[in-house]
Design an enzyme around this catalytic site. Structure first.
Site, PDB file in Angstrom:
ATOM      1  N   ARG A  17       1.792   8.417   1.735  1.00 32.83           N
ATOM      2  CA  ARG A  17       1.304   9.755   1.393  1.00 32.83           C
ATOM      3  C   ARG A  17       0.530  10.354   2.571  1.00 32.83           C
ATOM      4  O   ARG A  17      -0.432   9.771   3.049  1.00 32.83           O
ATOM      5  CB  ARG A  17       0.399   9.696   0.161  1.00 32.83           C
ATOM      6  CG  ARG A  17       0.030  11.086  -0.390  1.00 32.83           C
ATOM      7  CD  ARG A  17      -0.801  10.997  -1.655  1.00 32.83           C
ATOM      8  NE  ARG A  17      -0.214  10.120  -2.653  1.00 32.83           N
ATOM      9  CZ  ARG A  17       0.776  10.477  -3.468  1.00 32.83           C
ATOM     10  NH1 ARG A  17       1.294  11.703  -3.381  1.00 32.83           N
ATOM     11  NH2 ARG A  17       1.261   9.622  -4.350  1.00 32.83           N
ATOM     12  N   GLU A  40       8.513   4.882   0.589  1.00 30.67           N
ATOM     13  CA  GLU A  40       8.470   6.137  -0.183  1.00 30.67           C
ATOM     14  C   GLU A  40       7.611   7.162   0.549  1.00 30.67           C
ATOM     15  O   GLU A  40       6.470   6.863   0.921  1.00 30.67           O
ATOM     16  CB  GLU A  40       7.895   5.834  -1.568  1.00 30.67           C
ATOM     17  CG  GLU A  40       7.507   7.036  -2.388  1.00 30.67           C
ATOM     18  CD  GLU A  40       6.686   6.664  -3.599  1.00 30.67           C
ATOM     19  OE1 GLU A  40       5.895   7.518  -4.055  1.00 30.67           O
ATOM     20  OE2 GLU A  40       6.818   5.529  -4.107  1.00 30.67           O
ATOM     21  N   THR A  69       6.337  11.427  -5.794  1.00 29.11           N
ATOM     22  CA  THR A  69       5.732  12.653  -6.329  1.00 29.11           C
ATOM     23  C   THR A  69       6.798  13.731  -6.504  1.00 29.11           C
ATOM     24  O   THR A  69       6.599  14.895  -6.144  1.00 29.11           O
ATOM     25  CB  THR A  69       4.560  13.143  -5.444  1.00 29.11           C
ATOM     26  OG1 THR A  69       3.769  12.018  -5.039  1.00 29.11           O
ATOM     27  CG2 THR A  69       3.659  14.098  -6.221  1.00 29.11           C
ATOM     28  N   LYS A 129       7.522   2.896 -13.272  1.00 27.30           N
ATOM     29  CA  LYS A 129       6.267   2.848 -12.527  1.00 27.30           C
ATOM     30  C   LYS A 129       5.111   2.994 -13.519  1.00 27.30           C
ATOM     31  O   LYS A 129       4.950   4.043 -14.133  1.00 27.30           O
ATOM     32  CB  LYS A 129       6.264   3.991 -11.503  1.00 27.30           C
ATOM     33  CG  LYS A 129       4.929   4.335 -10.884  1.00 27.30           C
ATOM     34  CD  LYS A 129       5.111   5.559  -9.979  1.00 27.30           C
ATOM     35  CE  LYS A 129       3.807   6.173  -9.572  1.00 27.30           C
ATOM     36  NZ  LYS A 129       4.017   7.341  -8.675  1.00 27.30           N
ATOM     37  N   GLY A 159      -4.393   1.727  -7.287  1.00 30.35           N
ATOM     38  CA  GLY A 159      -5.462   0.757  -7.154  1.00 30.35           C
ATOM     39  C   GLY A 159      -5.016  -0.657  -6.850  1.00 30.35           C
ATOM     40  O   GLY A 159      -5.827  -1.583  -6.905  1.00 30.35           O
ATOM     41  N   GLY A 179      -0.321   2.296  -2.043  1.00 22.54           N
ATOM     42  CA  GLY A 179      -0.675   3.534  -1.354  1.00 22.54           C
ATOM     43  C   GLY A 179      -1.662   3.286  -0.228  1.00 22.54           C
ATOM     44  O   GLY A 179      -1.312   2.807   0.847  1.00 22.54           O
ATOM     45  N   SER A 180      -2.937   3.580  -0.482  1.00 23.64           N
ATOM     46  CA  SER A 180      -3.939   3.515   0.587  1.00 23.64           C
ATOM     47  C   SER A 180      -4.145   2.110   1.126  1.00 23.64           C
ATOM     48  O   SER A 180      -4.632   1.945   2.251  1.00 23.64           O
ATOM     49  CB  SER A 180      -5.266   4.087   0.097  1.00 23.64           C
ATOM     50  OG  SER A 180      -5.738   3.390  -1.034  1.00 23.64           O
TER      51      SER A 180
END
Length: 206
Positions: A17, A40, A69, A129, A159, A179-180
């Site tokens: 992202r 992704e 998204t 998901k 998370g 993600g992060s």
């Protein structure tokens, strides 16, 4: 290959992202070098279709590249045209699933309830998901898997980091969207590679 084949190669989905087209190829190569096989690019990133196209051309069959998204069914055709082969949504929209399948792509929509899960599978989803995973638990996942069709791949997203993967895997998670914990805007390729190594190590321990 179907979704289960890709997850068998590596059950981690790298969510980039905020990635920019100019940096996405180096980051993609770093991920592949660390064994990550599914990448992704969320559509709320800068010029996401450009990034998807660059990754698809660079990675070929070495990785499953797609979009996250995805909110509008009409975007599915554009993602496929760019070279994407995977559509991921944050929400339970059977219309997006049907559009992704009509465009020849794999579909992994977001869900949170059994009713949403069954509706998405009926629409043709290849996997599900569980989002946001922070609001659920491994116990919730285990209960869902008890009633969903046997073999349904469920990927907790939200998370997930090296320290909490083991209980989810024990409950039956087929993989994870990361993600992060694998990419934040501004991370360079070596930083992403180091994060991927840490995740792979935690996965092996799980």
């Amino acid at each position: 290959m179907d979704l289960k084949d890709w997850l068998a190669r590596c059950p981690l989905v790298a969510i980039l992202r905020g990635v920019r087209p100019a940096e996405v190829e180096a980051i993609g190569e770093a991920l592949i070098a660390e064994g990550i096989a599914v990448i992704e690019v969320p559509l709320n990133s800068p010029d996401p279709l450009d990034s998807i196209g660059r990754l698809a051309r660079r990675c070929g069959d070495r990785a499953l590249v797609g979009a996250g998204t995805v909110l509008d069914p009409a975007d599915c055709a554009r993602i496929a045209e760019a070279g994407g082969r995977l559509v991921v949504t944050p929400h339970a929209d059977p219309d997006v699933v049907r559009a992704a399948k009509a465009a020849g792509m794999l579909a992994v929509p977001g869900f949170f309830t059994p009713g949403e899960a069954f509706a998405l599978l009926k629409a043709g989803a290849d996997g599900l998901k569980l989002f946001p995973a922070e609001a659920a638990s491994p116990a919730v996942l285990k209960a869902l898997l008890a009633v969903l069709p046997k073999g349904t791949p469920i990927l907790p997203v939200g998370g997930i980091e090296p320290g909490n993967m083991a209980p989810w895997r024990a409950a039956g998670a087929a993989g994870f969207g990361i993600g992060s914990a694998i990419y934040r805007p501004g991370d360079d390729a070596p930083t992403v590679a180091a994060k991927a190594r840490a995740l792979q190590g935690a996965l092996a321990g799980a």
